[in-house]
Design a protein around this motif. Structure first.
Motif, PDB file in Angstrom:
ATOM      1  N   ILE A  65       0.834  -1.196   0.000  1.00  0.00           N
ATOM      2  CA  ILE A  65       0.000   0.000   0.000  1.00  0.00           C
ATOM      3  C   ILE A  65       0.873   1.252   0.000  1.00  0.00           C
ATOM      4  CG2 ILE A  65      -1.651   1.347   1.351  1.00  0.00           C
ATOM      5  CD1 ILE A  65      -2.872  -1.311   2.283  1.00  0.00           C
ATOM      6  N   PHE A  66       1.894   1.255   0.835  1.00  0.00           N
ATOM      7  CA  PHE A  66       2.804   2.407   0.897  1.00  0.00           C
ATOM      8  C   PHE A  66       3.525   2.594  -0.441  1.00  0.00           C
ATOM      9  CE2 PHE A  66       7.048   4.167   1.570  1.00  0.00           C
ATOM     10  CZ  PHE A  66       6.741   5.360   2.220  1.00  0.00           C
ATOM     11  N   THR A  67       4.049   1.501  -1.012  1.00  0.00           N
ATOM     12  CA  THR A  67       4.781   1.588  -2.282  1.00  0.00           C
ATOM     13  C   THR A  67       3.875   2.076  -3.404  1.00  0.00           C
ATOM     14  OG1 THR A  67       6.269  -0.210  -1.623  1.00  0.00           O
ATOM     15  CG2 THR A  67       6.110   0.270  -3.973  1.00  0.00           C
ATOM     16  N   HIS A  68       2.636   1.582  -3.420  1.00  0.00           N
ATOM     17  CA  HIS A  68       1.680   2.007  -4.448  1.00  0.00           C
ATOM     18  C   HIS A  68       1.423   3.510  -4.364  1.00  0.00           C
ATOM     19  CE1 HIS A  68      -1.774   1.773  -7.141  1.00  0.00           C
ATOM     20  NE2 HIS A  68      -2.470   2.454  -6.249  1.00  0.00           N
ATOM     21  N   GLY A  69       1.175   3.997  -3.155  1.00  0.00           N
ATOM     22  CA  GLY A  69       0.929   5.424  -2.990  1.00  0.00           C
ATOM     23  C   GLY A  69       2.131   6.266  -3.363  1.00  0.00           C
ATOM     24  N   ALA A  70       3.315   5.827  -2.936  1.00  0.00           N
ATOM     25  CA  ALA A  70       4.532   6.575  -3.241  1.00  0.00           C
ATOM     26  C   ALA A  70       4.803   6.595  -4.747  1.00  0.00           C
ATOM     27  CB  ALA A  70       5.715   5.959  -2.497  1.00  0.00           C
ATOM     28  N   TYR A  71       4.511   5.483  -5.424  1.00  0.00           N
ATOM     29  CA  TYR A  71       4.754   5.407  -6.862  1.00  0.00           C
ATOM     30  C   TYR A  71       3.796   6.340  -7.619  1.00  0.00           C
ATOM     31  CZ  TYR A  71       5.739   3.292 -11.436  1.00  0.00           C
ATOM     32  OH  TYR A  71       6.109   3.083 -12.753  1.00  0.00           O
ATOM     33  N   LYS A  72       2.524   6.377  -7.201  1.00  0.00           N
ATOM     34  CA  LYS A  72       1.581   7.274  -7.848  1.00  0.00           C
ATOM     35  C   LYS A  72       1.983   8.735  -7.644  1.00  0.00           C
ATOM     36  CE  LYS A  72      -2.837   6.328  -8.112  1.00  0.00           C
ATOM     37  NZ  LYS A  72      -4.255   6.007  -7.778  1.00  0.00           N
ATOM     38  N   LEU A  73       2.409   9.065  -6.444  1.00  0.00           N
ATOM     39  CA  LEU A  73       2.857  10.432  -6.189  1.00  0.00           C
ATOM     40  C   LEU A  73       4.074  10.779  -7.037  1.00  0.00           C
ATOM     41  CD1 LEU A  73       2.489  10.680  -2.295  1.00  0.00           C
ATOM     42  CD2 LEU A  73       1.136  11.889  -4.025  1.00  0.00           C
ATOM     43  N   GLU A  74       4.968   9.837  -7.176  1.00  0.00           N
ATOM     44  CA  GLU A  74       6.157  10.063  -8.004  1.00  0.00           C
ATOM     45  C   GLU A  74       5.774  10.299  -9.462  1.00  0.00           C
ATOM     46  OE1 GLU A  74       9.984   7.470  -9.581  1.00  0.00           O
ATOM     47  OE2 GLU A  74       9.042   6.927  -7.684  1.00  0.00           O
ATOM     48  N   LEU A  75       4.822   9.506  -9.966  1.00  0.00           N
ATOM     49  CA  LEU A  75       4.393   9.668 -11.355  1.00  0.00           C
ATOM     50  C   LEU A  75       3.711  11.013 -11.565  1.00  0.00           C
ATOM     51  CD1 LEU A  75       2.999   6.090 -12.169  1.00  0.00           C
ATOM     52  CD2 LEU A  75       5.169   7.092 -12.906  1.00  0.00           C
ATOM     53  N   TRP A  76       2.871  11.425 -10.623  1.00  0.00           N
ATOM     54  CA  TRP A  76       2.204  12.728 -10.731  1.00  0.00           C
ATOM     55  C   TRP A  76       3.221  13.865 -10.695  1.00  0.00           C
ATOM     56  CZ3 TRP A  76      -1.739  11.158  -6.443  1.00  0.00           C
ATOM     57  CH2 TRP A  76      -2.717  10.325  -7.002  1.00  0.00           C
ATOM     58  N   GLN A  77       4.187  13.746  -9.805  1.00  0.00           N
ATOM     59  CA  GLN A  77       5.205  14.794  -9.698  1.00  0.00           C
ATOM     60  C   GLN A  77       6.017  14.885 -10.975  1.00  0.00           C
ATOM     61  OE1 GLN A  77       7.700  15.406  -6.005  1.00  0.00           O
ATOM     62  NE2 GLN A  77       9.284  14.615  -7.364  1.00  0.00           N
ATOM     63  N   ASP A  78       6.418  13.754 -11.512  1.00  0.00           N
ATOM     64  CA  ASP A  78       7.205  13.758 -12.743  1.00  0.00           C
ATOM     65  C   ASP A  78       6.422  14.350 -13.910  1.00  0.00           C
ATOM     66  OD1 ASP A  78       9.311  12.634 -11.427  1.00  0.00           O
ATOM     67  OD2 ASP A  78       8.984  10.594 -12.149  1.00  0.00           O
ATOM     68  N   GLU A  79       5.110  14.009 -13.973  1.00  0.00           N
ATOM     69  CA  GLU A  79       4.294  14.541 -15.059  1.00  0.00           C
ATOM     70  C   GLU A  79       4.063  16.042 -14.885  1.00  0.00           C
ATOM     71  OE1 GLU A  79       0.451  13.116 -17.678  1.00  0.00           O
ATOM     72  OE2 GLU A  79       0.652  12.410 -15.618  1.00  0.00           O
ATOM     73  N   LEU A  80       3.861  16.490 -13.641  1.00  0.00           N
ATOM     74  CA  LEU A  80       3.623  17.894 -13.364  1.00  0.00           C
ATOM     75  C   LEU A  80       4.810  18.763 -13.761  1.00  0.00           C
ATOM     76  CD1 LEU A  80       1.852  20.121 -12.072  1.00  0.00           C
ATOM     77  CD2 LEU A  80       2.958  19.573  -9.872  1.00  0.00           C
ATOM     78  N   TYR A  81       6.019  18.285 -13.448  1.00  0.00           N
ATOM     79  CA  TYR A  81       7.221  19.070 -13.710  1.00  0.00           C
ATOM     80  C   TYR A  81       7.915  18.675 -15.016  1.00  0.00           C
ATOM     81  CZ  TYR A  81       6.781  20.765  -8.931  1.00  0.00           C
ATOM     82  OH  TYR A  81       6.319  21.353  -7.782  1.00  0.00           O
ATOM     83  N   GLY A  82       7.293  17.758 -15.757  1.00  0.00           N
ATOM     84  CA  GLY A  82       7.901  17.333 -17.015  1.00  0.00           C
ATOM     85  C   GLY A  82       9.193  16.586 -16.827  1.00  0.00           C
ATOM     86  N   ASN A  83       9.353  16.015 -15.643  1.00  0.00           N
ATOM     87  CA  ASN A  83      10.599  15.320 -15.310  1.00  0.00           C
ATOM     88  C   ASN A  83      10.462  13.826 -15.572  1.00  0.00           C
ATOM     89  OD1 ASN A  83      13.176  14.906 -14.326  1.00  0.00           O
ATOM     90  ND2 ASN A  83      12.457  14.631 -12.212  1.00  0.00           N
ATOM     91  N   HIS A  84      10.115  13.495 -16.797  1.00  0.00           N
ATOM     92  CA  HIS A  84       9.971  12.084 -17.133  1.00  0.00           C
ATOM     93  C   HIS A  84      10.328  11.895 -18.606  1.00  0.00           C
ATOM     94  CE1 HIS A  84       6.322  12.761 -19.523  1.00  0.00           C
ATOM     95  NE2 HIS A  84       5.932  13.579 -18.567  1.00  0.00           N
ATOM     96  N   PHE A  85      10.536  10.678 -18.981  1.00  0.00           N
ATOM     97  CA  PHE A  85      10.785  10.362 -20.380  1.00  0.00           C
ATOM     98  C   PHE A  85       9.985   9.111 -20.723  1.00  0.00           C
ATOM     99  CE2 PHE A  85      13.681   7.658 -18.092  1.00  0.00           C
ATOM    100  CZ  PHE A  85      13.720   6.487 -18.823  1.00  0.00           C
TER     101      PHE A  85
END
Length: 308
Positions: free
Chosen positions: A154-174
């Motif tokens: 549960i913790f890993t799932h939440g942290a991963y979703k937050l990471e994906l949202w943050q990367d998409e928000l700041y364009g920090n993804h490929f």
């Protein structure tokens, strides 16, 4: 103290609801697993969401399936132009991931046959990638009994979703380029040292067999709960379920420990032992090479053809 706990709970509740309700970009979710299983996550996404080719015969399992199942060869051997075969194996063990992958396939494709890999005995634990691939409902309402990773998932799932949202928000993804590939086998042409394999065979045969733990139902409860879910999904979607035995080199077990359980849910396929004992068919003691996968795939195609 209770008042402080209540304030903390009220503070965290919006964050929990945010994690649970906001969707994530499916492409980024799978692309975020670039570090795992030779970017197999990208292949899963592209084959299901970008490639219009149907899936009629689906193989799910571990790296044994990735290397051992030549899906293109099986498709050709079945001799039916309209029948499409897909190897969707993913590295490592964990029945909850197979359940998630089957659900994902059913959202995009309509398989008629599922061939699910089984080993000498069932793995009792969750798959490490489950909290990354699964949706929030499957993580929050995962099988709780004998699930030692429930809280961490549960913790890993939440942290991963937050990471994906943050990367998409700041364009920090490929994102990698789409790999529109029809087949999922990982081909390896190397052959392991025959001396090493034969030494392993001798050692395996010298180890006394232990009694099967049929009475220790709690060892099997967690994986069996997901196998039952997979079987119910197959029944609801008119999918014929097979269990394919894929042990390591020269295993002393001629059939899986839970063979009787598998037979309650589907048909068990046990390849000839000569395949698993031939040193020319392995690139290490766990994985078949290209020659071994060809022999295995021909045998599977013949077995499936008998039921068609």
């Amino acid at each position: 103290m209770k008042k402080l706990q209540l304030h903390i709970a009220l503070f965290l509740l919006p964050l929990v609801l945010l994690i649970a309700l906001l969707p994530v970009n499916q492409r980024l979710k799978y692309n975020g697993l670039w570090f795992d299983c030779l970017q197999q996550g990208d292949f899963v996404y592209d084959r299901l969401y970008q490639n219009p080719k149907p899936v009629d015969v689906l193989f799910l399992g571990t790296s044994h399936t990735i290397n051992g199942i030549d899906d293109k060869r099986i498709e050709n051997k079945l001799g039916k132009d309209s029948l499409h075969v897909l190897n969707l194996g993913y590295c490592r063990l964990g029945r909850n991931l197979h359940y998630v992958l089957l659900k994902e396939v059913l959202q995009q494709k309509k398989p008629k046959i599922l061939v699910l890999e089984v080993r000498e005995k069932e793995n009792r634990y969750t798959h490490p990638v489950f909290p990354h691939m699964a949706n929030t409902a499957d993580v929050l309402f995962a099988e709780p009994l004998f699930n030692k990773d429930l809280v961490s998932d549960i913790f890993t799932h939440g942290a991963y979703k937050l990471e994906l949202w943050q990367d998409e928000l700041y364009g920090n993804h490929f994102t990698n380029e789409n790999t529109i590939t029809d087949y999922g086998q990982g081909e390896v042409h190397d052959t392991a040292s025959a001396d090493m394999l034969l030494q392993l065979k001798t050692r395996n045969q010298s180890v006394p067999k232990t009694a099967r733990m049929h009475n220790n139902w709690f060892y099997r409860y967690y994986p069996d709960s997901y196998l039952e879910k997979i079987a119910r999904l197959c029944k609801a979607n008119d999918i014929k379920l097979y269990f394919l035995y894929l042990p390591g080199f020269a295993t002393p077990e001629q059939k899986p420990e839970e063979n009787d359980s598998y037979e309650q849910w589907g048909t068990v396929l046990i390849p000839p032992n000569s395949l698993f004992e031939n040193p020319d068919y392995w690139y290490d003691h766990e994985h078949l090479n290209k020659a071994g996968s060809a022999v295995l795939s021909d045998w599977i195609a013949a077995e499936l053809r008998q039921d068609m």
